[in-house]
Structures are given as C-alpha cells and as structure tokens.
Motif scaffolding. Structure first.
Motif, short mmCIF file in Angstrom:
data_model
loop_
_atom_site.label_atom_id
_atom_site.label_comp_id
_atom_site.label_asym_id
_atom_site.label_seq_id
_atom_site.Cartn_x
_atom_site.Cartn_y
_atom_site.Cartn_z
N UNK A 169 0.85 -1.19 0.00
CA UNK A 169 0.00 0.00 0.00
C UNK A 169 0.88 1.24 0.00
N UNK A 170 0.48 2.23 -0.76
CA UNK A 170 1.19 3.51 -0.83
C UNK A 170 0.20 4.64 -0.58
N UNK A 171 0.59 5.58 0.29
CA UNK A 171 -0.24 6.75 0.55
C UNK A 171 0.12 7.82 -0.47
N UNK A 172 -0.87 8.28 -1.23
CA UNK A 172 -0.65 9.29 -2.27
C UNK A 172 -1.24 10.63 -1.83
N UNK A 173 -0.65 11.73 -2.29
CA UNK A 173 -1.21 13.05 -1.96
C UNK A 173 -2.41 13.37 -2.83
N UNK A 174 -3.16 14.38 -2.41
CA UNK A 174 -4.24 14.89 -3.26
C UNK A 174 -5.52 14.09 -3.18
N UNK A 175 -5.85 13.54 -2.01
CA UNK A 175 -7.07 12.76 -1.87
C UNK A 175 -8.31 13.63 -1.77
N UNK A 176 -9.45 12.99 -1.51
CA UNK A 176 -10.73 13.69 -1.42
C UNK A 176 -11.38 13.40 -0.08
N UNK A 177 -12.00 14.42 0.50
CA UNK A 177 -12.78 14.24 1.72
C UNK A 177 -14.24 14.10 1.32
N UNK A 178 -14.70 12.86 1.23
CA UNK A 178 -16.06 12.60 0.79
C UNK A 178 -16.46 11.19 1.20
N UNK A 179 -17.73 11.00 1.48
CA UNK A 179 -18.26 9.67 1.76
C UNK A 179 -19.52 9.46 0.95
#
Length: 382
Positions: A169-179
């Motif tokens: 698993x790799x944590x990438x930047x630029x995610x989204x805050x949404x559900x």
C-alpha cells in the motif's frame, strides 16, 4: 478475465444490511448463463470461503484485480456490529468500523486471506474504490470512531505470482474528503465522482474527474452541473452508476406537496460531450419511513427471478378480488390507467403476467411527446 462470455460477465455480491438490521457475510457469484432477445438467464452461486473469512459488513468495497493472468477479489472497509461480548440490550445494534484489513478472495478455490498493511491505520466506510489491472485506489470514506472524512488516497497493489500473493500500500497526496459518493466511468482512463457528503448534513456539490496516465492518477474538479433548486436544498441524496458516464440521483420530495412521499429522480450525464446537457427528472411514489435507510424496495422495480417462468402464472390461479378498503389510494401511481386503446388492465381482475410482477402491473415510461406510462403487458414485451 476468462475467455467465456459468462466468465467475463460475473458479478460479485457480498455483505449488506437489511431493513431489519441484519448483516450478511455471504458471498455470491452471479453470471449470465444464456442471453437472447426475449430472456436473460442468470446463475447465482454461493461461495463457501475458508481461511480469513471477512465478517458480515456493509458500507465496504469489493473489487477484482488481475495480475499475471490470474484474478483475485479484494474486500476492504465497511462497518459491522460491535463484538458479541460488548453487545447489550441498549447497544445491540451498535456498529463500528471494521478493522483496516485487506482481504484477498480466490473465487476459484474459495480461499480468503487477510493482510495488515501499516499504511492503513483506520477503518473506513462508504469510500470510493477504483480497480485498474493489479491496483486498487481507495478515496475518501468515513471513520466512525473519529467522525471524520479524511482526504484519503491509497494505492493498493496486488501481485499474484505462483507462490503467495504480495500486497503493498502507498499513501498518495491529493485525496478527497467525501463519503457515499458515486463513481462512474466516462472512458478507459477517466472516471467521475459525483455526490456524497463532506459533512454529516452537508452534501458535496462539487464533482471531480479522475484520470489515469502511465499509472499516475490525477484528480481535478470538473465544471459544476447545473443543479436544480430541489437538489441544492435537499439534505439527503442517493443514487447509483448507470454506466456510460451516467449517474442516477434521487432526493426526497417536498413534504408540502400533496403527495408527501414522492421522490424525485435525476439522470446526470457526465460524459464530456454531455456535461452541459439538461438533467432529466422523473417522479415516483414510494412509501417512506423516518429512517431513509429502512425504506422498502420500489414495488415497480425489476427483480431477478432465477426459477419462475412467465407462464408459471396462469388464469387458473386463485386471486382475491380487489377491495378498495384494503389499500390506500394508489391512483397517483398510474398503475391502473388505461394506457392505450387496447389496454385491458383492470384493478379488479388483474393477475401477474410476468414473473417479475408481484401485486402491481409492470410499467414502462415512454418519453414520446410529454411522456407517459405504459403497461409492459400492453406493449407485448417479453
């Protein structure tokens, strides 16, 4: 993917929560056995799993990855009831996020193995997952323990050599805050995220385009659709992907309306050529409860029937005649209209004609002219 048509068109069903607050840990594989112009036959098989079997859950994701000519199912996230030792009468239906384990499921042999990845620290529910070849991207989601929607973006890669699978698993930047967002695919390398929530009572009105190029992911905002006032002011919305870049959205009707239990439905086309197209709206009467999660299925929605044939219903069966005192007034639904000059659907004598009909005749919406509903039986549909 397999070479046979039935193997290429398989659907995996796992988990879920019923209106009776029951959770399922079953896993099913559904495939198309036979398809012609009159009938589609499905085969639905329950898969018995051994090993690290995922517990009953809902709000999770299940995807299929492909590596070195092999395929594997991937289950992640979701919610489940608290352990039985902690359940009391008052907390019997209390749920918690599942542990952030990644499950690999071999559908051929029924083996399931869990993996603990240090990058995944919190359980997540109602996230967005995108599967591409040997990789799954996890975006957003809701952490019940912290009551937050972190701007997550994880890349989970699965390698399937001859020996044991390798998962990283790799944590990438630029995610989204949404559900609870809806994902639709517009072309081979592009997806669109629509809807969802950024806070518990605040819808996320912004849509995002997710594009892939050379195994790199890029997320950018797209031009905001021309939301109708009803959508803007509604506190909740729900929907699903309809394929071909189209999203089906629904919102509750205004309680001030004469029919207070009406839902409004919209089709949003996200394909590039159709972004600015007007949304199409439909209404349908649907019994609601105080908790939208406890709603019963639409009575006029199509159901899969795997054994009953249309001719298994015949005129010799006994049916009670209609008594208006037994039912609420359903004239607004249009089930008992005279849809054409040859229509013979009678409220007192109607019997099921198709295997998918329960206690209402199936209807088709015709968009010709101003639009109207037509009985499927009167249209002589198979």
């Amino acid at each position: 993917k397999g070479g046979l048509e039935s193997e290429r068109q398989q659907y995996i069903i796992h988990g879920g929560k019923t209106p009776n607050n029951e959770l399922s840990d079953k896993m099913y594989v559904m495939s198309v056995v036979c398809k012609n112009n009159k009938k589609v036959t499905f085969r639905c098989t329950e898969k018995d799993l051994v090993g690290d079997v995922p517990e009953a859950r809902y709000g999770h994701s299940i995807d299929v990855v492909y590596s070195r000519g092999k395929s594997m199912g991937v289950v992640f996230g979701g919610r489940s009831y608290i352990p039985s030792a902690q359940r009391t009468t008052e907390k019997w239906n209390t749920v918690a996020d599942c542990l952030p384990h990644v499950f690999l499921v071999d559908f051929e042999f029924g083996c399931s193995t869990s993996y603990i990845l240090p990058e995944l620290q919190d359980g997540l529910s109602f996230h967005v997952s995108i599967a591409r070849n040997d990789t799954i991207y996890i975006l957003g989601g809701h952490s019940l323990a912290n009551n937050i929607r972190p701007a997550n973006l994880y890349r989970i890669r699965v390698d399937l050599p001859l020996g044991s699978p390798a998962v990283n698993c790799t944590v990438l930047p630029g995610g989204l805050s949404v559900s609870s967002a809806i994902l639709t695919q517009t072309n081979n390398d592009e997806f669109v995220i629509v809807g969802g929530y950024q806070l518990e009572n605040q819808k996320r009105m912004v849509c995002n385009i997710i594009s892939f190029e050379d195994n790199k992911i890029e997320i950018r905002e797209m031009e905001t659709p021309d939301w109708t006032p009803d959508i803007k002011h509604s506190k909740i919305w729900f929907g699903s992907n309809m394929g071909n870049g189209t999203v089906f959205l629904g919102i509750p009707g205004d309680n001030k309306q004469a029919v207070s239990e009406t839902y409004y439905f919209y089709m949003l086309k996200c394909a590039e050529d159709d972004v600015n197209e007007d949304q199409k709206t439909f209404t349908n009467s649907q019994t609601s409860t105080e908790d939208p999660g406890d709603s019963t299925p639409f009575e006029d929605s199509e159901e899969f029937c795997f054994s009953a044939e249309a001719n298994s219903f015949n005129g010799d069966d006994e049916f009670d005649t209609y008594n208006e005192d037994d039912e609420e007034d359903e004239s607004v639904t249009g089930y008992w209209i005279t849809c054409c000059s040859t229509c013979d659907v009678d409220i007192n004598t109607w019997v099921p004609f198709y295997s998918t009909e329960l206690n209402k005749p199936a209807m088709i919406y015709c968009s010709h002219g101003d639009g109207h509903w037509v009985h499927a039986q009167c249209m002589d549909l198979a």
